[in-house]
Design a protein around this motif. Structure first.
Motif, PDB file in Angstrom:
ATOM      1  N   GLN A   2      32.723 -19.022 -20.588  1.00  0.00           N
ATOM      2  CA  GLN A   2      32.852 -18.862 -19.137  1.00  0.00           C
ATOM      3  C   GLN A   2      34.208 -18.267 -18.778  1.00  0.00           C
ATOM      4  O   GLN A   2      34.291 -17.384 -17.926  1.00  0.00           O
ATOM      5  CB  GLN A   2      32.658 -20.195 -18.426  1.00  0.00           C
ATOM      6  N   GLN A   4      36.060 -16.306 -20.587  1.00  0.00           N
ATOM      7  CA  GLN A   4      36.049 -14.895 -20.966  1.00  0.00           C
ATOM      8  C   GLN A   4      35.272 -14.061 -19.947  1.00  0.00           C
ATOM      9  O   GLN A   4      35.692 -12.956 -19.595  1.00  0.00           O
ATOM     10  CB  GLN A   4      35.439 -14.719 -22.349  1.00  0.00           C
ATOM     11  N   ALA A   5      34.140 -14.574 -19.487  1.00  0.00           N
ATOM     12  CA  ALA A   5      33.330 -13.857 -18.507  1.00  0.00           C
ATOM     13  C   ALA A   5      34.101 -13.691 -17.206  1.00  0.00           C
ATOM     14  O   ALA A   5      34.104 -12.613 -16.608  1.00  0.00           O
ATOM     15  CB  ALA A   5      32.009 -14.589 -18.267  1.00  0.00           C
ATOM     16  N   ALA A   8      36.797 -11.045 -17.471  1.00  0.00           N
ATOM     17  CA  ALA A   8      36.289  -9.674 -17.555  1.00  0.00           C
ATOM     18  C   ALA A   8      35.704  -9.187 -16.233  1.00  0.00           C
ATOM     19  O   ALA A   8      35.616  -7.981 -16.009  1.00  0.00           O
ATOM     20  CB  ALA A   8      35.229  -9.589 -18.645  1.00  0.00           C
ATOM     21  N   ALA A   9      35.305 -10.088 -15.364  1.00  0.00           N
ATOM     22  CA  ALA A   9      34.622  -9.715 -14.125  1.00  0.00           C
ATOM     23  C   ALA A   9      35.607  -9.482 -12.985  1.00  0.00           C
ATOM     24  O   ALA A   9      36.723  -9.989 -12.999  1.00  0.00           O
ATOM     25  CB  ALA A   9      33.634 -10.807 -13.729  1.00  0.00           C
ATOM     26  N   SER A  11      34.678 -10.413  -9.966  1.00  0.00           N
ATOM     27  CA  SER A  11      34.376 -11.531  -9.083  1.00  0.00           C
ATOM     28  C   SER A  11      35.165 -12.759  -9.522  1.00  0.00           C
ATOM     29  O   SER A  11      35.355 -12.983 -10.722  1.00  0.00           O
ATOM     30  CB  SER A  11      32.878 -11.844  -9.140  1.00  0.00           C
ATOM     31  N   LEU A  14      31.458 -17.285 -11.285  1.00  0.00           N
ATOM     32  CA  LEU A  14      30.221 -16.945 -11.974  1.00  0.00           C
ATOM     33  C   LEU A  14      29.098 -16.782 -10.956  1.00  0.00           C
ATOM     34  O   LEU A  14      29.180 -17.303  -9.843  1.00  0.00           O
ATOM     35  CB  LEU A  14      29.845 -18.034 -12.978  1.00  0.00           C
ATOM     36  N   CYS A  43      26.105  -7.997 -11.028  1.00  0.00           N
ATOM     37  CA  CYS A  43      26.759  -8.683 -12.140  1.00  0.00           C
ATOM     38  C   CYS A  43      28.179  -9.142 -11.809  1.00  0.00           C
ATOM     39  O   CYS A  43      28.936  -9.462 -12.720  1.00  0.00           O
ATOM     40  CB  CYS A  43      26.774  -7.754 -13.349  1.00  0.00           C
ATOM     41  N   MET A  46      30.965  -7.137 -13.729  1.00  0.00           N
ATOM     42  CA  MET A  46      31.065  -7.166 -15.194  1.00  0.00           C
ATOM     43  C   MET A  46      30.839  -5.786 -15.797  1.00  0.00           C
ATOM     44  O   MET A  46      31.422  -5.440 -16.806  1.00  0.00           O
ATOM     45  CB  MET A  46      30.048  -8.143 -15.787  1.00  0.00           C
ATOM     46  N   HIS A  47      29.990  -4.992 -15.204  1.00  0.00           N
ATOM     47  CA  HIS A  47      29.624  -3.690 -15.768  1.00  0.00           C
ATOM     48  C   HIS A  47      29.976  -2.565 -14.795  1.00  0.00           C
ATOM     49  O   HIS A  47      29.169  -1.699 -14.504  1.00  0.00           O
ATOM     50  CB  HIS A  47      28.128  -3.653 -16.097  1.00  0.00           C
TER      51      HIS A  47
END
Length: 50
Positions: A2, A4-5, A8-9, A11, A14, A43, A46-47
């Motif tokens: 979590q 790491q996510a 990277a995001a 936002s 989550l 996302c 994230m992308h």
């Protein structure tokens, strides 16, 4: 994972079920009737594409 996510995001949190539900409600509403044939990346950044 979590942490790491989130790092990277773009936002600050989550994703939640409500995030997708709101988009689905919009697309099924009168406001979304002219949207078709699109691909949306939902996302939290994230992308992100340039």
């Amino acid at each position: 994972m979590q942490a790491q996510a989130l790092a990277a995001a773009l936002s600050p949190r989550l994703g939640r079920t409500e995030d997708m539900a709101g988009i689905a409600a919009f697309l099924f509403s009168d406001d979304g009737e002219w949207i078709n044939g699109q691909v949306w990346s939902i996302c939290g950044g994230m992308h992100l594409r340039g």
